[in-house]
Structure formats: C-alpha cells, structure tokens
Design an enzyme around this catalytic site. Sequence first.
Site, PDB file in Angstrom:
ATOM      1  N   HIS A  61      -2.001   8.164   6.236  1.00 52.61           N
ATOM      2  CA  HIS A  61      -2.370   6.952   5.495  1.00 52.61           C
ATOM      3  C   HIS A  61      -3.818   6.598   5.818  1.00 52.61           C
ATOM      4  CE1 HIS A  61      -1.494   3.373   3.221  1.00 52.61           C
ATOM      5  NE2 HIS A  61      -1.781   2.578   4.236  1.00 52.61           N
ATOM      6  N   HIS A 113      -9.494   2.997  -0.056  1.00 57.12           N
ATOM      7  CA  HIS A 113      -8.066   2.691  -0.038  1.00 57.12           C
ATOM      8  C   HIS A 113      -7.651   2.016  -1.342  1.00 57.12           C
ATOM      9  CE1 HIS A 113      -4.141   1.863   1.160  1.00 57.12           C
ATOM     10  NE2 HIS A 113      -4.311   0.803   1.921  1.00 57.12           N
ATOM     11  N   CYS A 149       0.809  -1.216   0.000  1.00 56.63           N
ATOM     12  CA  CYS A 149       0.000   0.000   0.000  1.00 56.63           C
ATOM     13  C   CYS A 149       0.846   1.272   0.000  1.00 56.63           C
ATOM     14  CB  CYS A 149      -0.933  -0.002   1.206  1.00 56.63           C
ATOM     15  SG  CYS A 149      -2.023  -1.434   1.244  1.00 56.63           S
TER      16      CYS A 149
END
Length: 1447
Positions: free
Chosen positions: A1256, A1297, A1029
């Site tokens: 994040h 995400h 990620c």
Amino acid sequence: MLVEDVPLAVVKDDVPLTIVKDVPLTAVDVICAKTKRPLVDLTGGKSTLLNEIIGDLLKEFNILTTQPIPDRIDEISLSEQPLKGLGKYTAAQVARLFSAKMPGSVSISAARRGLADTHGLDAALLVALTMEPADKDKAEEWLALVARTYADAAGIDLLPATSSSSQSGRPALSPLLLAGGANINSAEFDHAQTKLRRMAEQQIQAYAEYLAAPPSANHQHQQPGLSMPTTHDVLHKLQQKNIETTQRLDGISAELGPEFIDGIRGIFSPQKARRFDSYWNWARQDVVSWFNSVRVSKLPVDWAAESTQRRILMIANRADDALIALLDGLIHHLDVATQPSAGKSTEAAELLLLLHKIHARCTEALGSTEGSGAQPVYRELSRPSHPATEISVAGKLSYSECSPRPGEPTFAEYVRNVSAKHAEFPPLIHLRQRTQSYTWEYSEEQSAEYYSCLHEQCATAAGVSFANTTVLITGASQGSIGAQVLQGLLSGGSFVIATTTSYAKVMPFYEQLYRDYGAKGSVLIVVPFNQASTQDVSQLVDFIYSTLGRNLDYVLPFAALADYGSDISQLGSLCELSMRLMLTNVMRLLGEIKHAKEVRQWDEWPTLAVLPMSPNHGELGYDGLYGESKAALETPDFNCRAVIGWTRGTGLMSINNPAAEHVERQSHGGRTFSTAEMAFNILGLLHPRIIAMSHLSPIWADLNGGLQRIQNCSRRNAIAMSYFADISVASGHDAGILHKEYGVDPLFNHRQYFTQPPSMSPGHDQLRDLRQLEGMANLDKVIVVTGYGEVGPYGNAETRWEMEAYGEFSLEGCIELAWIMGLIKNAPKGHVGWVDAKTGETVADKDIKRKYEKFILEHTGIRTLEADHLWDVQDPAAQQFKLRNQDKVDIWDNGDGSWSVRFLRGACLMVPKALRFDRLVGAQLPSGWSPERYGIPKDIIQQVDLVTCYAIIATVEALVRSGITDPYELYAYFHVSEVGTSMGSGAGGVHSIRDLDILQETFANSMAAWVNMLLLSSAGPIKTPTGGCASALLSIDVAADTIRQGKARVMMAGAFEGIVDQGSYEFAQMGATCSSTNEEAQGRLPREMSRPSTHSRSGFVETQGAGVVVLMSASAALEFGAPIYAIIAYTGSATDKQGYSLPAPGMGLLTSARQQQQQQLPPLSSLPLLSIEYRKRQLQAELKFINSWASLKTQQEADNSEAVSAIAEQAEARRAAALDTWGIDFWRKNSKISPLRGSLAAWGLCANDIGLASLHGTATVANDLNESKVLDAQLRALGRSPGLAIPAVCQKWLTGHPKGPAAAWMLNGAIQSMRTGLVPGNRNADNIDKELCCEYIFYPSRSIQTPMVKAALLKSYGFGQVGAELLVVHPHYLLATLSEREIEEYKKKTTRREHRAYRYWQDTFAGNHPFFQLKSSPPFSPDMEKQVYLDPLLRAKYDAKTGSYHF
C-alpha cells in the site's frame, strides 16, 4: 514608561537571596488536570474530529507518538522536552482568562514575571487555565495558589513568607512573589532602573543622529523627551538615504560585476541536507539483481572480468548477518527448486557457484560469527585507460576513453609504470620533501612509501579502509576527480560530507553513487554549498561540527570554476569570482575548521587538507586567474599539497581532451590521466602511513604526470586543436554522405499486450514443470483477470507502466499521451497522420517524441497543482452566492469576463474563511485530459460527476483489453444476470458533494450505475463497497466471492476517486499528506515528494482517477476466449483491535497466515495435503470411484431415461465436489493450513514462490512501518526460507495515492510484472528507513528483470480499520490444468479477440470511431425485456447488417 509599573519584590539588602530551582511541567500534565473524560467521549465517537484534536496536540505541545490513539489524554506518549513557549491555542486561552477573570491592574506580563523563572513560565500559566479564579479582588491569592499547585506537581520547594522587608519600611513580599517569583535587593533594583533609562537615552540619541536631527534641550538635561523633526523632514531624509544606498549599490555592482555579485550568493541550507546510509538495502538489491540477471541471460559468469571482481568486493563491503541470511535463503531455494533426483542443470550449477562465491567473500568480510567483522576496504579494480581521438571521413572529431591502456591491464601495472625512474626526470608521480632552504625536491624514500600504499590499494586483498573517518569534499560533481575520490571513500566506509552547487539536478547522481559504492558503516551527506560565499563557508563548518557533531579527518576542497577565453587584457568579474572560490575561500574554509576544532578542544588530531595544486601557472593561457590562484596555494604552510596533472574528462579539461593523445606521443612524453587514475593517486595520499608521514613533515605530491618534460606544452596543445579544426573544415559538410547510415523512420503502432497461451509445440514445453496440475481445478470457481484499465496521472495502464518500469516513454507512449492531452489530433479527412492541435501543422510520427516529450513529462504525474485542472474554476464566484441563496440573489454576466451580484432582502452573505493551504503538489491527470476526447457526449459530462467519467473510461479500457469491443457481445455467451459490477469509492462524487448541485451524483453507487446504463445494460449483481483507500481491493474481493458463489460469471470490479480542495485541506489537517512547502524548503522537487519506505517520508501525495478490472470464472474466460492475465488465488479483508482512531493502521491482516501452532503437530512441510502429487492421487481415486458408481447405476437404470439423466447430473456434481475437496479449496476449514499457504499450495506453490509484494506504501510514517512488520511476520509464518527477502513494490512513488482505486492500479502493475517478469523499483527511494529493515523484505530502487514472477501479494489499507489482501498467480498455472487440445482451442479464440481489439485501438487513434461508444438502447426491445430476464438460456445474436448484438 521605560519600565512597566508592576509590583516587583524588593528584598532588604542584608537578606540573602535564595533561588528556587524551577522544574517545568509537561504539556499533557496540564491538559489532564483539565480533562479527565475519555477522548472518544469528547469527540462523540467521530474519529476524524479525534484525529484533528491529536494533530493539534502534536503541533501545540511537541508531542511525539506513533502509537495508536489511547483512551485518555494522559496515556499519550510525550516528548521529554519541556515547553518552549505557549502555542497558538493556549496563548489565546491564557489571554482570554486574564481579560475575563483578572482585574485590569494584573496583566499577563506581570503574572509572568511573578510566577516563575523563564524555564517554568509557560507551564505555570497553563496550570492557571485549570483553576479559574472566583473573585477578581483576590487575584494575588489565586496566583499564589496557582504557583503552589504548579510547585506540587513539579516537585519543587517554594520560599517561606517573611516579614523582614515590611519591617524595614519596604513593601512586603506578596503571596504571588512568595510562590516562586524572582527576588532582588533594592540596590540591584535601582541599578537596573538606571541601566534601562541609560539604554533608552542611547537609543533616542542614535535615532536622532540617523535622522540628522539634534536632541532637544530637554534631552540634554537628562529628560526622556525628544523634539522630533516633522513628517516631511523624515520622508526627505529617508529618500536621501535611499538614493545614497542605491548609488552605493550601483557602484559596487559596476566595480565587481554581475558575475561576481551573483556568484557569491549563499545557497547553504541545513534543511536541504540529504543523508544516505541504507547500505544494507542496496546490498540485498545488488545480490538479487545479479542473481536474476544470470538466470535471465543464462550466460556463464566471467569471473576474471574486473566488473565481476568489483561487484563481489562491493557486496562483501556491505556484508552483515541479514545479507548472509539472504544468500543462505537463495541457495536453499535453488537447491529445493532443482531436486537432486532431477539433476542440476548447467544454469543451476552456475547460479549456485555464484551464490557460494559471494557467500564465502561475505563470510570472510564479516570475520566472525558475531558479525562485528573486518572494516570495509577500498580497492581499485578497474582498468587504466588511454585517450583516443578519431576524425571521421566527414571530418567529424570524436574523442573516447579506451580501456585497458596498452601494457597496463590492471592498476598494478599502472603503479609500476608511473613509479618508474627516468634518466633525466623523476617518476611521473612522486612525493617531494621540503629542504632546509624551503625548496621542494624529489624524495625517493617518501615516494617509495607512497608507491607501496598505491600497490596496497589495487594489488592486495587487504586494500585500505577509511572506516571511522570523516571527510569533507567540495567539487565532487559528476565526471569530476572529486566524484571518483568520493567513490573510493564510500567503498572504504567513510563518513563523507559532499557539497554541490546544482543541488536538485544532481541529487539522483549522488543517490546512485551511494547505492553503487556505499559500504557498511559509510554515510554520505550532500548539502548545497557555494564555496565563493563566505556565509556558506561559515555555515557549512558549523553544520559539520555543531549539527552533525563530526570532527573532520580530511578536507578536499576541489571546487573550481572555469573561465575560458580570458587573458590579462580581459580579466573580468568572473576571474575575481574564480580567484575567491579557489583561493580566498579555501583559506577561509580551513580557518573556520581550525577555529571550530579549537573551540571544542578537538585539536589533538589534526585535519589533513589536500590542497589541489596545478602545474598550469598560466602557461596554457586564456584561463583567467586559474593558474594564479593555484600558484598562490603553494605559499601557505599546509601538510599536504597535490599537484593535479592533466586529467581528462573533467569540466576544466574536457575542452582539451582531443589533444591528449597527441601530447602523450611527444618525446620524453608525459602522461595524462583519467579521473579514476587521478582519484586513485589522491586516495593514496589518504593512506594511514602517508597521513602519519604528513604529521612529521609537509608533503608535496607531484601528480603532474611529467608534463614538465614537454617543451611548449601549451603551443603543442594549440597546434593540435588547430589541426583538428582544419581537418574538419577541409573535409566539408558533404564528405561523409557516402558513408551515412540510413534507416527507416518508425511509425506509430499501438502496442497491445494480449496474454497468449505458451507455444504447444512440441508438447507442453513451457508448461512441462506444471503438468501435475492438469485436471486439478474446478474452473467454475477459479477467478481470473481478463482485462484491466485505469485513468491516472500517466494516462492509462500501459503508459503508466512504461514510466514505472523503464523510466521513459516509448514512441508509442508519447504519441498516445500527446493524443490524450490534446497536443495532436487526427489529420483532416483525406489525409493520414497527425497534426498539431494548435497550429494545424502536420507532425510525423517520428517527430512526436522529440517535439512533445518534454511537455508531456512536465504535465503528467506528480507536479505543482494546476488550478484549472483540479479545482472547478469555470463557475464564477457569483454562482456560489446564487447556490447558497437561490432566489434571494440575482446574478448576471457583464460580458467582459466579470459578473454582477445583487442581494435581495433575506440573503445571507457568507464570507469564506481564509485557511492556510500548503498542499500545492498533487498527482493530477495529464494536462488537457478531457472525457469528451474519449467520446463521452457533452450532455453526459454536464450531467454526471467527473469521477463517473473516470470510471467509464477505465471500464472501456478494461473491456477492450479483454477483447470485448462491444459489451453486448457478452450476452452471446452469458445471460444478462450473469454480468455484474462491483465498483466502490472512498468518497464517491466529491465534486458534486462539494457543490451540492446534483444530489444523485453524491451517492457512491451512482458511478457504477452510469457504467451499466451507458455501457453494459446488464441485470446482474451490482455492489458498491466503500472501504476508504482499500475500496478497489474490497470491490475485487466482493466480485470474486460473487463469481465463486455462482451469482455471476463476469464482474467489472474496481474503484474511482477525485480530488477537491476541501478534502485536501482535511487530509492536511490530519497530517496524512505531505506539506509541499516543507518539502520545497528541504530542496525536494514535486516528483520527489512521494517517498514510500524512506527515512524522510512525510505523508502521501494525493491523486485522482479510476481503476477497473474484468473478472471472470476460468470456465467463462475459456469459453469466451478472453485473455487470462492473472489468477485471483486469494482475496481477504480484516479489521483490527479496539481503538478510537479510524486511520490508525493495524495488524489484522496477519489472520490470513493463521494456522494451528501446537508443538505436537507435524512440520507443515510434511503435511500430505500440501503436496499436489498427493492430492492428485486422491482425486484420481475418488473420480474413479464416482465413474464406477455412475456406470453401475446407469446400467441398472438403463430403461429409465430420466433416471439416467439424473445419475449423470449427480455424478457431475460429485466430480465437482471432489475437485473442491482436493483442488483449489482443499485448505478451507483446515486449521492446520493458513489461507495464504493453502491458496499457494493449490497451484503447487509455496511462500518462496511469491516473487513480489505490492505494498500500500502511502509514504506515511505509521503505514509503511506497520505494513512492513505485517508482511515480514506473514512470510515468516508461511515458512518462507529464512533470509529470502522479497522485493517490495511501492507504486505510489510514481502515481501518488488515489485512495479508492489504489489497489486496482497496484493489481494492474502486478499483472504487468507477471507478463514481463520485471519488478519495478521505487526511484524515489533515496534512503531506506532503518526501522523498515526486515528479514524478508528489501526495497528496490530500480527495476529488476526476473525469469518469471510466479505469484504476487498485494496489500491495501483504508480508513475505518479496513485491511485487504490479494494473492495473484501467473496465468500459466491455470493453463497447465488444461489438456493440450483445450489449450489449442483456447489459443485460436484469443487470437481472434486480439486482432479485434487491436483494430479497435487503431480505429480510435485514426479517428474512425471514439474510444467510448455510447449505448443508446439495450440489446433487446421493450417487448422482449421480461422474456430476457426470465429465460436463463436466452442469448444475444450478432446482426451483420447493423454490426451489433441483439436478442
């Protein structure tokens, strides 16, 4: 058999019964007995498998842990609760054990009854799993051993073996039962058998009666058998029953009506209870927002304004030590930013005055240094208003609330006016007292006390506090009296349970209401509730008293139902429903509360119920049974009644608003009230002194406003409304044509946000404060962002920003998305404009937003999965058989949408496993998104993975935003080896991986290769970072290092990712994503399911797309004329400590704030290297020395031209080295200065200048907590002023995400924040997790406009211990290093590029050329290829004939 034939223990009658108290084992105690090996050995080092195992343990044994995965199972932190039953897997294991190792005579149920009481039952069976028997014939001995082992582990004593029972002729106690079984005597056993048989006979009799069949003769003789009717008879009876039931239901429906039946359905659900209590975060948000609004507007604060006073009061009501620290930090930051030597400007003085006033009020509110402080208070600081009705020249009726009311500038005057006596009538509002004859008369004494309380609520600093009270209020919808009462209760610190029937739709209203009015210690619980439902009434009270454990102090049942148009001849179903809601169930609600208090013996303090009465006892007419239901409330003997007068603006009275002004003008006229005024009156009844009064005798509050003074009020109201209608008709439709305002209809004009250098006239005005930076940077080593692009759930970077920053799309945004989604297309040749893609009808620019916006909003962003968009359903299932079996399967299309499959010998038939999949929500690309619409040819689309198309489109957007409309133009400035790519991904071509159809597309580097082949034709570095990620940030880190090392001057950097069902399932198994079914059960809409930083967050929502930025060295950007959007001041990555879980977050990123901490070091603020003035003096001295040396050496070697040239080159190298030493790299290899501190100081900044932190923020519990702790610790180590909290931007609330490209989208957002000064909020942040409360962070829920975002800090985390960080600085700081002449030259270049890029966008939307223009050949011929690669000075040239660049 009625009772299973198992060996139960029978104890002799005279043997006393002994009970062994059971102590249940915890789950992991049992697992540890079975498994002693480290977890990493069990999984072979596979962290994904490890996390699935841990996830199964969480579900199976109710294990609660947020700690990193330990080495051994017995180190896992456990819940203290014992087992409640075997889980899915353990139950299967126990069943398998008994079927394989036990004789048929020993069943699981027999073992359960023999092993233990119900509390230890399953734990003992789990122990059995660890000790498999060796001999089936010794089952009882083995079970006895199990029981002893269980007892030893639990620390309990067992009964000793006895022989008394065997001597009496009864069966002896078996070892199994001695090991802790249940013991009963023979009489009890016989009695139990008799009761069981009697119960069975009663059940048989009940079945026989239901089926109208008589019991058999055998049954009458106490036999268990029954002569059952035939199947046909049973079916016939059931059909008859069904018909009878249907007829009964039809009769009920006809009698009660559909409105009544539908209206009494229960909607209450404790799962849907929303809690709001994060007042501490909203206090910080309010202070920072107000501070910045004054800075931006540069206008003085109006201290006399009621909005200012109310704002200060609400901030003071939320004061705590953290808020005081924030105010201290802002004051200190402002003092430092405006040094005394420079003198404080009027603006700075105004800001300091604002901060000091707030600080003083907050300190006063706290009341002590310990922070216990005084209670929050409610004070009404708004202004009374009056109704105003106007009729325009066109006959249009308009109603408005005007403030203040003449003669009432504040509520103090309001209290004086409504309490004034009249010769014939009592005051407009007053209290009545019950007489001995049970009539209610005006009480001057009670009313005086009431007026005093009202005066305290508005005219004294003390106000009234509702702290430590619990209130239930129903009917508190937006615009209602209840909503205004709710505001007052929350501002006074109360714990409030509010109900609503429109749950999901109105939840944003309650969220904002708490943000605005929630005081310290206040809590708002909102639940769905239908007051007309008896079940809801019972469940609501049980929820309050049992689940919440609260004892109600006040109840305000304000829910009501309007029934317009019904009179005595039209009393329908709705009338009965309204009567039930406003009368019957109000009584039920109070009765349930009374019962709950009695059961718990909480009746020492009565609950005050404020019953909403009405002066309307049917006089107004045509309102159903409203008046009757209100009149009926006068009968019960309750301690507080409030007769609610004419209240303007409520749902019940809004239809009468226009007549309110007319009614007030009547002689002896009464008064109508605004919702705020009526709420003020009602809150006065909750004053402690009025409560004490109500305990002595009931109170009747007449808040009617004197409407009884007006004769025939209903007729006057009707006459006024008829007059208004007549005026409207008489004026006619055309009456206002002459007064109509005409405007120009807007047209589509694509907004291109090119970053332009600030104006240079006069001089460096906008850069005046940064002049010390001039000449302080080695521009070859400064990395800048010159372009950005993305493909995501909101289209591209700018359409996403509109929604993120402003919450709505502009006209241009709607048109752009309508084009992206295929809703509109260009008009045919010869026509200008747009046409509807389906109908072909012309659509004007101004109509596109109105026509398509609703569809666009429903089909962009986070929403329910659209199967044809995410999953590849174009390939029929038959293709899957062919894919797995190749030539052993034949398939063909039947032509009717179906396919046929023929299996040949040797074919393998694989049946998919049915899996539970509850991730049904995702942030998908806009519906209708197609790479073909952007210009990617069909043959390319079919050849590449879909994520390749994402990467290509994002790269084109980034190039165009760089002013590069033809990528080959780069080679007119740079060699082909100086342009490279650094693009990564977490998984690469996931669609190809799933289907395994094109091997090369499964490689993560294939996407970057396609970008180069189809667009760039470069020969520079190609790097493919894979950091899960965090892939995008790693790509940027690698690209920046590549440029700094001189390996390239231009780099495309970013990442891309897709979604496939297999990946989503695996994320779900790990517990990383939120369950949409669970979220839906909690009343969450799809767009609410991604909630970073909230207390209810439950995992991330997946999305797909790509993000790409164009990076250049500053020297390359200035030479090329590319816009500079941001400076990449620092990039870094870090791993974490030892562990066995790849997804576990860590704190390795703290190393970016590492610096020597010894006490003997001087304070960091005093280090001279951190001062840019000091470094500039040193640089100037060193440059002077180099220039002197070069001049001397040149004179000495004047006759040697080669030597002179070498001296010049060496001098330039020494100048560059000096810039490195004293410029942006001064901090490197200096242990006293951390990387982040040094990177900030290089541009004359410090930690206080970081304007936002882009987190994040995945909305997983562990990540958000870990990331907040890391950021807080970093800012503290960097020396940020104590308490100076930074806004945390959590973009994934909107986008979901995307994994790999996450940081690229975050960087795009940070760039847009620096361009606009706007810090976007997380609109899904309904209630911030208290665990995230840190000194240096707050979490905004709305956008905050600031004068300038000087720097932004981004973080990204990925599976595999990847932590990455990025510091970006505003481009003005780079421009400040240039001279005025250099800036002017650069500005001319960027202006030309801006015009070229603008033309490119317009031509794309006009259909003149596609957005993506495929390169069919490289910029050089085959004959020149080697020469181009080998000659570093060879450049391409523009060919005007072909309109392209070639070598």
